[in-house]
Structures are given as structure tokens and as C-alpha cells.
Design a protein around this motif. Structure first.
Motif, short mmCIF file in Angstrom:
data_model
loop_
_atom_site.label_atom_id
_atom_site.label_comp_id
_atom_site.label_asym_id
_atom_site.label_seq_id
_atom_site.Cartn_x
_atom_site.Cartn_y
_atom_site.Cartn_z
N ASP A 236 0.54 -0.98 0.12
CA ASP A 236 -0.15 -0.24 0.35
C ASP A 236 0.90 1.13 -0.23
N ALA A 237 2.04 1.32 0.70
CA ALA A 237 2.90 2.47 1.04
C ALA A 237 3.34 3.00 -0.37
N ALA A 238 4.13 1.63 -1.00
CA ALA A 238 4.69 1.68 -2.58
C ALA A 238 3.94 2.47 -3.59
N HIS A 239 2.08 1.95 -3.70
CA HIS A 239 1.53 2.36 -4.26
C HIS A 239 1.22 3.47 -3.93
N SER A 240 0.51 4.36 -2.80
CA SER A 240 0.67 5.17 -2.73
C SER A 240 2.20 6.45 -2.78
N ALA A 241 3.61 5.78 -3.26
CA ALA A 241 3.97 6.60 -3.60
C ALA A 241 4.05 6.49 -5.31
N GLY A 242 3.54 5.98 -5.94
CA GLY A 242 3.30 5.75 -7.22
C GLY A 242 4.32 4.48 -8.52
N LEU A 243 4.13 3.49 -6.89
CA LEU A 243 5.31 2.60 -7.29
C LEU A 243 4.20 1.46 -7.56
N VAL A 244 4.98 0.58 -8.17
CA VAL A 244 4.40 -1.16 -8.92
C VAL A 244 5.05 -1.67 -7.59
N VAL A 245 5.00 -2.84 -7.55
CA VAL A 245 5.40 -4.28 -6.45
C VAL A 245 5.35 -5.61 -7.30
N TYR A 246 6.58 -6.02 -7.10
CA TYR A 246 7.38 -7.21 -7.90
C TYR A 246 7.40 -8.09 -6.22
N THR A 247 7.18 -9.20 -6.16
CA THR A 247 8.05 -10.12 -5.49
C THR A 247 8.95 -11.18 -5.93
N TRP A 248 9.70 -12.01 -5.57
CA TRP A 248 10.18 -12.83 -5.84
C TRP A 248 10.67 -14.01 -4.29
N THR A 249 10.61 -15.16 -4.50
CA THR A 249 10.61 -15.53 -5.76
C THR A 249 9.60 -16.81 -5.03
N LEU A 250 8.62 -17.18 -6.05
CA LEU A 250 7.70 -18.20 -5.41
C LEU A 250 7.89 -19.57 -5.73
N ARG A 251 7.91 -20.31 -4.93
CA ARG A 251 8.06 -21.86 -5.15
C ARG A 251 7.35 -23.03 -4.65
N PRO A 252 7.41 -24.13 -5.04
CA PRO A 252 6.12 -24.92 -3.62
C PRO A 252 7.17 -25.48 -3.40
N GLU A 253 8.05 -25.74 -3.64
CA GLU A 253 8.60 -27.12 -2.25
C GLU A 253 8.78 -26.31 -0.94
N ASN A 254 8.66 -27.43 -0.25
CA ASN A 254 8.85 -26.96 0.58
C ASN A 254 10.18 -25.89 1.44
N ARG A 255 11.14 -26.30 0.77
CA ARG A 255 12.53 -26.15 1.66
C ARG A 255 12.24 -24.37 1.34
N PHE A 256 11.12 -24.03 -0.01
CA PHE A 256 11.26 -22.85 0.16
C PHE A 256 10.05 -21.93 1.05
N LEU A 257 9.17 -22.69 1.52
CA LEU A 257 8.02 -22.43 1.74
C LEU A 257 8.10 -21.66 2.75
N ALA A 258 7.11 -20.49 3.93
CA ALA A 258 7.03 -20.50 5.30
C ALA A 258 6.61 -21.36 6.03
N PRO A 259 7.34 -21.35 7.34
CA PRO A 259 6.50 -23.06 7.56
C PRO A 259 5.50 -23.21 8.02
N GLY A 260 4.79 -22.51 8.09
CA GLY A 260 3.01 -22.94 8.51
C GLY A 260 2.90 -23.57 6.72
N PHE A 261 3.40 -23.55 5.58
CA PHE A 261 2.99 -23.83 4.30
C PHE A 261 3.37 -25.12 4.00
N ARG A 262 4.26 -25.30 4.92
CA ARG A 262 5.04 -27.21 5.02
C ARG A 262 4.17 -27.67 4.81
N ARG A 263 4.56 -28.58 4.35
CA ARG A 263 3.93 -30.24 4.60
C ARG A 263 4.30 -31.34 4.78
N GLY A 264 5.10 -32.40 5.60
CA GLY A 264 5.42 -33.24 5.24
C GLY A 264 7.15 -33.42 5.96
#
Length: 344
Positions: A273-301
Motif C-alpha cells: 500500500d505504501a509503495a502504491h501510494s508513492a506511485g510505485l508498482v510492487v513485484y515479489t520473488w520468488t514463489l516456489r512450491p517446495e517445502n524448502r522455500f515455503l514459509a513454515p506454516g505452509f510446509r507439509r511433511g
């Protein structure tokens, strides 16, 4: 006239479809287009003779077969890259004729064995090859496909007499894309090269990549210990200061989801929201499906390579309002966007 679906966030194939094929290969990019990526992201580095090639880093021992090639054994060296010593093989020590003989390998081979089964099948490719691949795919699919070009180690290459902005401008002209092409987005962890690209009349959006820690290399070189950190730019004042200089910011997903985001000045939807208010677009990196890269609450097994609740994490990221997501598996990004929009 090519069709732009207008769907948001943009699904950006990170180095192609790098979850399925060795990154930055022709096969990875062609698969990304087939899986519905709105854009692809090449990492751009230079050879000794000024040819722009696509590699994750200028040090290539982890992404090619160079270490197995006796004819190049003498090129192994230690270089200072962005203030840190690094030992290996570097693109700036090869001509394109030499580099073109190498074959690509999966960078995360222990984790992505299916992709690693394609090791040594595909050659290294140039930026000009990707321009042609995008043109072909766009014509075949009758849709707009963007390039989000990342400039790697720009200060390092400039010091070697290989300015990436100058080389890129020449490549654009040769490819027939032009310096105002609507398909082009440019990004870097260094602001200086983004400034230089703008000064050359290249009018595509310029996006500042933001690391989790430290300071931009170009700022540190110019200001020393007083250099502004990446965290500084993630405050309301920092974002406002970027407005007019760049068109957007691209942040690691840890600033948006998971327990790590607490360390960031602005986090989650507040950051967006703050970036948008400043007139900036926001990208994010990198979305990956493996447990190794997911936040703890989204890991399975317990298997690091197994897919966890990737859809849950991807949807949470999309829910912050970001304008673009970098994904290794473009089909999963498209599915998450569909799920987040409520479309079945």
C-alpha cells in the motif's frame, strides 16, 4: 495487434520455467510461454567480447558443465565481485565462441532431480536469442509476452569496460524492439544502472530490486559506510524518495509472508500500500512450491523437495496486492492467480 489479458498480478517466469528445466535455457523459456507466463525474466551478464548472455551469475560453475571441461581449466580464478572474493569460472573471461560450447545444468540439482535429468542437453543462450524466442511465441499465441530484464553486477561489469546499459541498448536496437517497447521491464539491485538505462532513452518501467540485508553495491561504492541500506528504501520516506527515479520495487517474499517479515520496516500489504501510494508498482520473488522455500506454516511433511501448501502461500502473497509475482513454475502461478480471483 497482440492481446494483453490484463490479468494481475503478472505471472513472471523466473529464468523461464526453471522449476521444470535448467534455468535460462531455450527449453525453459519455451515451456514458460506454453504454461501461460505473462513475462519471463532473464539475468543478464556479459562475455569478454561484449556479448550479453543469460546466466544466474557471472560465475558459472553451478549452472554449466564448465568444471568438467579440461580446455577451460586454466580459466578458473578468484575475482572480487561486489566486494567479495569468489572463486570459479566467470563469463567475462570467456568469448561468446567459447561460452557457446558449454551446456547448462540444473542449479538446484539435489532438490529438483527431474529438471537435473536434462543436464548437459541445452547450450547457454544469448539475450538476442531470447528476443527472438519471445517474438516467435507471441506471434504463435497471439498475445503480449513481456521481458523483465535483470542486470546483474552492473558496477562490476562497468569497471571492466563492459557497461551493461550500453550493450543492452545496442541489443535492443538490433533486435528491432526499440527503446520504447511496451514489452520491456528493466530491473536491478543497483539504482545507478537503472538511471543510465533511462538516460539512454529506454522508456520501459524500471524496477529496483531490494535485498533482505545490506546496501546496494553502487550506493556503497559512492557513499561508503554512510550508504543507505535496502531497509531504508522499505520505509514510507524511502519509497517516496524512489518515486520519479524508478517505477517500482521488487522485494523478496520474506517481506510479505512468514515470520521473517517482522524484521522489515514495512511488511505485507502495508508495504504494498505504501509503495502504491508513492506511485510505485510492487513485484515479489520468488514463489516456489517446495517445502524448502515455503514459509513454515505452509510446509507439509519433512521432505525438502516435496510440494507443500504452495497454493496457500501463493494466495497469501497475491492477497497483499502485489502487481507481479516471480515463479519457477508458471502454471502454478497462473493457477494461484485464478484461485485468488475466485475464478474456477
Amino acid at each position: 495487434m497482440l492481446h494483453d489479458s490484463g490479468a494481475r498480478p503478472l505471472v513472471i517466469g523466473h529464468r523461464g520455467a526453471s522449476g521444470y528445466r535448467p534455468e535460462h535455457t531455450r527449453s525453459a523459456y519455451e515451456l514458460a510461454f506454453a504454461l501461460g507466463a505473462d513475462a519471463v525474466e532473464p539475468d543478464i551478464v556479459s562475455t569478454r567480447d561484449g556479448v550479453l548472455v543469460l546466466r544466474h551469475e557471472n560465475e558459472i560453475s553451478g549452472t554449466t558443465d564448465v568444471a568438467t571441461r579440461p580446455e577451460f581449466a586454466a580459466k578458473r580464478t578468484t575475482r572480487d565481485v561486489d566486494g567479495k572474493p569468489l572463486t570459479g569460472w566467470f563469463t567475462e573471461d570467456f568469448t561468446w565462441a567459447e561460452l557457446s560450447t558449454l551446456r547448462a545444468r540444473e542449479r538446484l540439482g539435489a532438490l529438483r532431480q527431474a529438471s537435473a535429468s536434462f543436464d548437459d542437453r541445452y547450450p547457454v543462450i544469448r539475450l538476442r536469442d531470447l528476443f527472438a524466442l519471445i517474438d516467435t511465441a507471441a506471434d504463435e499465441q497471439r498475445r503480449l509476452i513481456r521481458m523483465v530484464a535483470e542486470f546483474k553486477h552492473a558496477s562490476h561489469f562497468a569497471a571492466l569496460g563492459l557497461p551493461l546499459d550500453e550493450l543492452f541498448a545496442a541489443e535492443l536496437d538490433d533486435a528491432g524492439w526499440g527503446r520504447g517497447d511496451e514489452r520491456l521491464v528493466m530491473e536491478s539491485f543497483e539504482l545507478d544502472v537503472l538511471d543510465r538505462l533511462g538516460a539512454r532513452g529506454i522508456r520501459g518501467p524500471r524496477v529496483f530490486l531490494v535485498e533482505a540485508t545490506g546496501a546496494p553495491v553502487d550506493v556503497a561504492l559512492a557513499q561508503g559506510r554512510s550508504a543507505s541500506s535496502y531497509d531504508h528504501f522499505m520505509t514510507e520516506a524511502g519509497l517516496l524518495g524512489l518515486a520519479g527515479r524508478v517505477d517500482g520495487v521488487s522485494v523478496g517474499k520474506a517481506r510479505l509472508v512468514g515470520p521473517w517479515k517482522k524484521a522489515s520496516p514495512l511488511t505485507g500489504s502495508d508495504l504494498v500500500d505504501a509503495a502504491h501510494s508513492a506511485g510505485l508498482v510492487v513485484y515479489t520473488w520468488t514463489l516456489r512450491p517446495e517445502n524448502r522455500f515455503l514459509a513454515p506454516g505452509f510446509r507439509r511433511g519433512s521432505a525438502r523437495s516435496a510440494f507443500g501448501d504452495w497454493l496457500g502461500e501463493f494466495r497469501e502473497v497475491i492477497g497483499t496486492g502485489v502487481d507481479g509475482i516471480f515463479v519457477d513454475h508458471p502454471d502454478l502461478g497462473v493457477e494461484a492467480r485464478r484461485a485468488a480471483s475466485g475464478v474456477r
